[in-house]
Every structure is written in C-alpha cells, then in structure tokens.
Design an enzyme around this catalytic site. Sequence first.
Site, PDB file in Angstrom:
ATOM      1  N   ARG A  32      77.428  83.799  12.804  1.00 31.75           N
ATOM      2  CA  ARG A  32      77.665  82.761  11.797  1.00 31.75           C
ATOM      3  C   ARG A  32      79.173  82.538  11.643  1.00 31.75           C
ATOM      4  O   ARG A  32      79.942  83.490  11.542  1.00 31.75           O
ATOM      5  CB  ARG A  32      77.066  83.205  10.459  1.00 31.75           C
ATOM      6  N   THR A  87      95.282  84.400  10.543  1.00 29.99           N
ATOM      7  CA  THR A  87      93.949  83.989  10.978  1.00 29.99           C
ATOM      8  C   THR A  87      93.115  83.445   9.824  1.00 29.99           C
ATOM      9  O   THR A  87      92.027  82.928  10.048  1.00 29.99           O
ATOM     10  CB  THR A  87      93.204  85.180  11.599  1.00 29.99           C
ATOM     11  N   GLN A 104      91.196  79.360  15.737  1.00 33.73           N
ATOM     12  CA  GLN A 104      91.282  80.574  16.563  1.00 33.73           C
ATOM     13  C   GLN A 104      90.947  80.281  18.026  1.00 33.73           C
ATOM     14  O   GLN A 104      91.623  80.741  18.942  1.00 33.73           O
ATOM     15  CB  GLN A 104      90.345  81.654  16.026  1.00 33.73           C
ATOM     16  N   GLY A 160      88.599  86.026  16.988  1.00 33.50           N
ATOM     17  CA  GLY A 160      90.043  85.968  17.224  1.00 33.50           C
ATOM     18  C   GLY A 160      90.441  86.051  18.677  1.00 33.50           C
ATOM     19  O   GLY A 160      91.501  85.567  19.070  1.00 33.50           O
ATOM     20  N   GLU A 161      89.604  86.672  19.507  1.00 35.17           N
ATOM     21  CA  GLU A 161      90.037  86.953  20.871  1.00 35.17           C
ATOM     22  C   GLU A 161      89.188  86.300  21.952  1.00 35.17           C
ATOM     23  O   GLU A 161      89.668  86.016  23.052  1.00 35.17           O
ATOM     24  CB  GLU A 161      90.092  88.480  21.062  1.00 35.17           C
ATOM     25  N   ILE A 218      96.857  88.016   9.307  1.00 32.04           N
ATOM     26  CA  ILE A 218      97.882  87.868  10.356  1.00 32.04           C
ATOM     27  C   ILE A 218      97.993  86.411  10.804  1.00 32.04           C
ATOM     28  O   ILE A 218      98.418  86.107  11.916  1.00 32.04           O
ATOM     29  CB  ILE A 218      97.612  88.809  11.548  1.00 32.04           C
ATOM     30  N   GLY A 275      83.290  88.415  15.247  1.00 30.74           N
ATOM     31  CA  GLY A 275      84.703  88.014  15.277  1.00 30.74           C
ATOM     32  C   GLY A 275      84.956  86.901  16.279  1.00 30.74           C
ATOM     33  O   GLY A 275      84.199  86.690  17.216  1.00 30.74           O
ATOM     34  N   PHE A 306      99.188  89.015  17.631  1.00 35.08           N
ATOM     35  CA  PHE A 306      98.530  89.048  18.950  1.00 35.08           C
ATOM     36  C   PHE A 306      98.383  90.475  19.467  1.00 35.08           C
ATOM     37  O   PHE A 306      98.299  90.691  20.676  1.00 35.08           O
ATOM     38  CB  PHE A 306      99.289  88.182  19.955  1.00 35.08           C
TER      39      PHE A 306
END
Lengths: 612, 334
Positions: free
Chosen positions: A502, A336, A512, A578-579, A334, A576, A108
Amino acid sequence: MNPDLKAEDDPQVVATTYGPEHRLQSERGDPDAAFAKAPAKLDQTYVTPSETHNPIELQGTTAIWDGQMLTLYEESQAIFNMRTVLAQMFGLPKENVRVITKFVGSGFGSKLWPWTHCSLAAAAARQLGKPVKLVLSRKMMFQTAGHRARTQQRMRLGATQEGKLVSLMQDYVYERSMLDEYHENCGEATPFHYSVPNLRVKFGRARRNIGSPSDMRGPGAVPGLYATESAMNELADQLKIDPVQFRVLNEPKIDESLGVPFSSRHLLECLQLGAEKFGWSKRTPEIGSMKRDGLTLGWGMATAAWVAARFAAAANIQLRDDGTTRIACGTQDIGTGTYTILAQLAAERTGVPLEKVEVALGDTSLPEGPVSGGSMATASVIPAVLDAADDAIKSLLTVATTTPGSPFEKRKNDELAFENGRVFVKANGPASGVPFADLLRSADLRFVTGNGQSNATFGEEKKEKPKFSTHSYGCHFVEVTWQPEIARLRVNRVVSVMDAGRIINPLAGRNQIEGAVVMGIGMALFEHTTYDPQNGAPINSNVADYIMAVNADVPKLEVHFLDYPDTEINPLGARGIGEIGLAGIAAAITAATHHATGVRVRELPITIEKLI
Amino acid sequence: MKLFELSRADDPGQAIAAGAKATTAQQGADIRFIAGGTTLIDLMKLNVEAPQKVVDVTHLPLAKIETLSDGGLKIGAMVRNSDLAYHPIVRKDYAVLSEAILSGASPQLRNMATTAGNLLQRTRCMYFRDTTMPCNKREPGSGCAAITGVNRSLAILGTSEHCIATNPSDMNVALAALEAIIHIRGTKGDRSVPISDFHLLPGDTPQRETVLEPGDLIIHVTLPPPAPGSRSFYLKLRDRASYEFALASAAVVVTVDGGKITGARVALGGVGTKPWRSPEAETELTGQAATEAVFRKAADAALRDAKPQSQNGFKVELAKRCLVHALKLVTQTA
C-alpha cells in the site's frame, strides 16, 4: 585464485579474484551439470564501478560537551546507532550522548554510519572545552565517507530452447578497503527472483587501498540486478524470445530458495501494465530498426526487487487539551517525507486533522525509532504509531469514564468509541460525540499519552524459517534515442511500475521512484568514481568532474503503483519504496542502448567511447 | 583560501599601475585582477591560486557592446557573458558566439563571467586543480600526473610532454573562428593581438598560457564584420545534456555560394591546449562543394596531428563527427 572466476577468454575477470575469502551464499540442485547440458547458455561478466553518493548536503557534525554530557548535531540517517557508537568510543553511558538530526539534505546511505569526522569533532570539542563544528569538503566526501563498491559479476545462465531457465550461477567480487567488513550483497535478489531448479550464488572480496565502501541506495541488489537482468535480457535475445515473455516463462510460484510462499508478489502484473503503458507491443527486435524524427530509438526493459522488512520501532503519542496531537519517534526524515507520513498516520488513527498534528523526529531523547535505511522506515514505524495511538485512545477513554462530571462517567470503556477526534457512546452514534480536548480540560489534564512498539523482522538471526518471503517488485521500460553521427545517446522516456504494497503517500512515493530513476540514468550513463592509477586517490572528487544526471538529462518519467496491501509486513500493508526504483533501471538502459546501437555495454557507465 | 588584500580600480590606469607591480601575470601571480571571479575564486579556494593582492576591475567603464564603423563589433572586457550571448547583433551576425556561450556553464555563472575573464579561463585538468598532485602548469618541473593518469577529458592537439591540459572555454572557440582581436592596454601603451596568438601552446612552459605581462589589462575584443552571406554554428558534445565541459566542440563560420564553399573558418574546442583554429580544415573546405565527403576530409585534416593519451583516443573520432555534423547543419539550406 578461484577457478570459477578464471575465465581464460575474458582477461578482465582475472583482474580481481576471490582470494581466500570466498563464500557460498545460496545453492540448490546441480547448477554446473545443468549448465553444461543446457541447450542455450550465457556466460558473461558485468562490472559496476565505484560510485559516490553525493548528497547536496555535505556531512558534518557539531559537538557540544556539558560536563560528561555530549550532544551531537548531526545529519545522520541513524541517530540511535550513532549514539551507541559515540558512547562506546568516548567511554560514556549511552544516556550521556544525545544525537539530534532535525533535517537531512539527502543521504543515499552515506550518512547511515558514523565516519571519522564525527568522533574527531567530539574529541576536539572535549579538548577545547568549546563547541566544535566540522564539515567535510566535497573532496573528502569522495575519500573516507563511503562509496558504492566496484563489483564484478560473472553470470552463467542455462535455458531450454523454449526459454525455461535450468541453471543460474552468479559469482561476484566486490572491492572494499584494507580494514572493513562491508558486504556488497549482489546476490540479495538472485536466489528467489526467478524459477530455476539449479542455482548457486557465490562471492569473494578484494581488499584495496581505498576508503571503506558503504551502503548506497539499493546496496547489493542494485549492482546485482544490473547483472542478473542484463544476463536475462541477453539470453532472451539469444533465444529470440521477447524479454518480457522470458520473465513470464520463469516467474516463480514460491520463493524457491526458502521453499516458502511470497507474502505478496505481483511482478507479472507490473510487466503487463508497464508493457501496456509503454506500448511495448510495437517494438521491433532488430537492432536500429526503430526510428523517429531522424533519431534511432532503442527500447529495453528490466525488472526490480528489493527486500521488505521492519526494524524495531517505538513511538509516543499525546492527545492534548488544545485539540492537537503530538507524535514523537526517534527516527529521521532524510528528505523522503517521514514527517508527513507520521502526521498522516496519526491523523488517520486519531481523527485529529492533519494541521493539528505535530511531529517530533530526529532526537535520541525521543522513543527509539528505526534507521532511515533499507527502505524500511515507513514500514517499521507504522505498527508502533498505530499501537501508540491505540494506547493514547485507551487512556483517553479511561479519563472519560473516570472523571467526575464527565458525560461518560460511570460508562465502561468498551461502551465508548473514538472517531474523528470525538468520544461517543457506541450505541448513540458519533453525532453525540464530545471533542477529546473538552474531556481533557474538564479533567484538568494537559494531555494523555500512549506508547507503541513494534519488533524487528530484519537483522535478527532467525532459527526458524520465515513463513513468507517478503519483497517489493517492479519493472522499468526505457526508450533511448541514438544519433550515431554525433555519438549522442539520451534516455528519452521511462515507464516504471512498482508493486510496493500500500502506498501511504502517492506524491512522496512517486518522488522516490522518479528520483531513483534519475539516479539510475546517472548510474547507467555517467557515474564513476575514478581513482588515480599512481596514488590511488579518487581524482574526480568534485561535482563537475563526477558526472551525474542533471535536469536536462531527465526525460518524461511515468510511475505507476499497483497498490496491493501486504499485511504480512504491517497492518496497513505498506512496504518501502526508497530504493527499489534504482534497481533494474541500468539494465533496462543498457538493453535499450543495445537495441539502438548494437553495442552490449557490460561495464558501466555507458560512456561515449564505448559506443563510438 | 589564503588571506589577500582587496582593492578597487576606478579607471584602467589605476588597474594597470596596480597590476604592473606583479612578478608575473601567469600562473602563481601575486597580484590578480578580479571581475566575475568564476575561475579565480574557485582556484583560490583550492589554493591553486594564492594572490596577495586582488584588484577589483568590475567598476571600470568597459561593459559596452558597440558597432564599429567598418561593420564589426567592439565588446568591452567587462561585458558579462549573458549580455553578450543575448545581444541582438551577436545573435544575428555572430550566432556561433551566442551559441557557444550559452552551451557553457549555467545562467548564474554566465551572469557573473566576463568577456576578458572567459578569455583567461583556466583548465579543468583535475591534476592542475589538486595541489597534492604533480602538475607542470601549477608547479613547473613537478611533472605531469595526467599523462600517466586519468586523462579522458584532456587535450589531443597542441600538447607537449609536459602538459596536456585542455582549454575549457566555449566562448574562446567561437572567438577563434570569428578571428577576434584582443585589445590590451599595458604599461607601454596599447596593443592588439589576434586571438590565435593570444593563447600559448604549453611546450616546456605550460605555466605560461597567454601573452599577458604584469600590468596588462584587456580593454576590449573586436570582431571583424560578418562575411556577406556567411552562416555560423557551434556544436558541443559531452557526456550529459548540460553543465559539462566539452569533450569535443566545433565552431564553424561558412559561406556557401552556388553549392561551393567560398569561405570557411573552423575552430575546435575540448580537444586542444588552446582554442584550436584549424587552417588545415579550412583549406580542405575552401572552393569545394558542400558535401559530407568534403566535410569528412576537412575533419581528417583537422585531427591529423592529434596525439591521444591512454584514455582519450575516442576524442579523435568524436571531434571529427562533431565537425562534420556542424558543417552539415551550417550548410543546410533552410
């Protein structure tokens, strides 16, 4: 004290001031004049507390010296950065330091940069002449291993009665330690997210006797969008305009801060799909007006944005004589799914089935890969992996055409094609193909190798303006239930729609977003690192007293992806993810809470005492 | 964690003889009994507890639940919390106890934790658990950092100027409403202590939490037979939905006859320095109609003496709502 932040009628704003370090981040038009004249105005301050990352896996280092060679077994999100830092600290050439991170039990952001324990373990190992393993305690994880900085953001929005923004001002202050240069960039998304002719984003910093803050999932944009989206929701309510409609009214055609088009932005479609899936049209705006099974319902929404860019990456692919392929890249998984993504990419480009792809990650002896941060690992590795695969295929075709006795001897490389793991003459079609392993074996080669590389679009100081403004977008629709008789607020349903280019792996992608939404429930309702007022220590430094969402707090989560490839970022068009799932969610929950309870919570988390 | 010597007691006499050599049975004891270990090991890791000798009592034959001839229930000291919570008689006749236990901790912890161990569960006050902080309970005379510090989760009833630590147990709150009797065997023989007298208020000796003396071993706990027609209920309020100590909780045992409350026993958790039986609330309820107005009066009475600190003032209202809601649910006709 900066006059911008000195709101006399709001004493909490004065508690932290810009000090001498304030900076202008973005400006256009005349926001003060436009705000003064605006028919509808909002001037509110939003506060996010210090939060601690709390990955399940504690931070730790194992350091081993062999003469002048230092090997570190780490749980790093950035092994090459760690190698550089440790080499500098110990006066070694970079090549003498090897960092190995095969798996990470989540980071994180807390494991992006080396903390003191890394060099301490290395120094102790050197001193003792023996391997040293140093693992932080949970309590230490709260002290000097990073946290999300406390932020305080004054938002001023001016609009016409019809709901068109005319002025947007964000003045934010964040806390950091006495030493570091960390920037909690709450203004990251503000300048481009809405169409507004007059805008200013300024920030200041307050030094505190605390550990250094660091990046925590969605740094800057997550607290920043909590403030801007809360302000948008409040102003929409004030104007009696539906909050979704308010966003539609202020959707920008281009990135107005840079004056360039968006590479791919489908926020309106996110809103449309989200509203439809959630059933938003059934919402009645009056507070406490919606009930089900004796519970009061609250419905709220907010939008999200997160930067999309690439770090530099290199990768290496081997096609081997046993029919397998090996892909190597010095990035990290990590948790992901980076191992899976790389295997998918290699399998797709080479035609070698997934189960015959070996992936090597997490070692500085491999080609230099990107940081696992900023939601950029996947986007960064794609061009390098594809490039490496093409390079390996080129070598293979050369083997095919130059090996004596090969069925393709005397052919030219460009007469041949490589698909599904077989080389064939284009004119004859794939059915005539020869497995690459056969070609390698007949050439007495164990493998052919290809190298690939891609450059960075992030972090380099650019002289010229980018051609496009590249980000991911999304929105969340939230239902909370409220029982005033026992002051119980629960998140009951979340619908999230993401426009992230994509989606390479929908399962990992969904994971995620869902994980981020769970973290967002924690951010909105529970998480708060509390410092003892007398001695400054983070006092709730354990996972019993630092409240995070647990399984029982997680409702039905619905995630939708729009899946518009953004080929400005890489050939596959993948940004991305992840966030971005954590951006906006807290603002959607506070809006839903207001809709149910009538209470505007402008300082997170929404604890019981704020509702009672 | 400091080094310690582990021994095993095979019968209560051995345990008592070993424990009797301790200088105290309270905070800082040099000899400790260990059963589930869910509190003790935790505190030993934090160096809040550092016994030189630890006596394993898990092999003592005290793990039975038996009905008594008077219709009451006898619960062995070593009965695990899970076994107690899921016991058919407990679920039927003492529902409040089952609900209280299941609202706390996690299945793994409940599988380990024992009846006697839960009675002796220590406070979760963050300052007590941090040896770098002043704490009168851990280190008498060092001061109370919680009163001037982060005290959101701490007690508002039964506090003193020396200590505001909350008793964190859910089980104890139910046992208080059920008027449990604690049966103790010591060097001078057996004695029985009502749960209301078992835990001590902090006063100026917060390091003393119970009436236990060196060598005292809890043998079992008895519950009186359920009052005919009574119903019981446990309600726990906290920030998240699971795995958190109570901010406020209420255990209620109520008998309603013809719309009138003929019997009421009320205890509160999360707000007291000990499991907080409220005779004041019981007086307000007894003989009255089962209405929300009466419940509210009872709740006001229960919290009348509350002394909130800088951050936990909301607990006064939260505990009231908790008690009112628990009474409402327990008196609802099915």
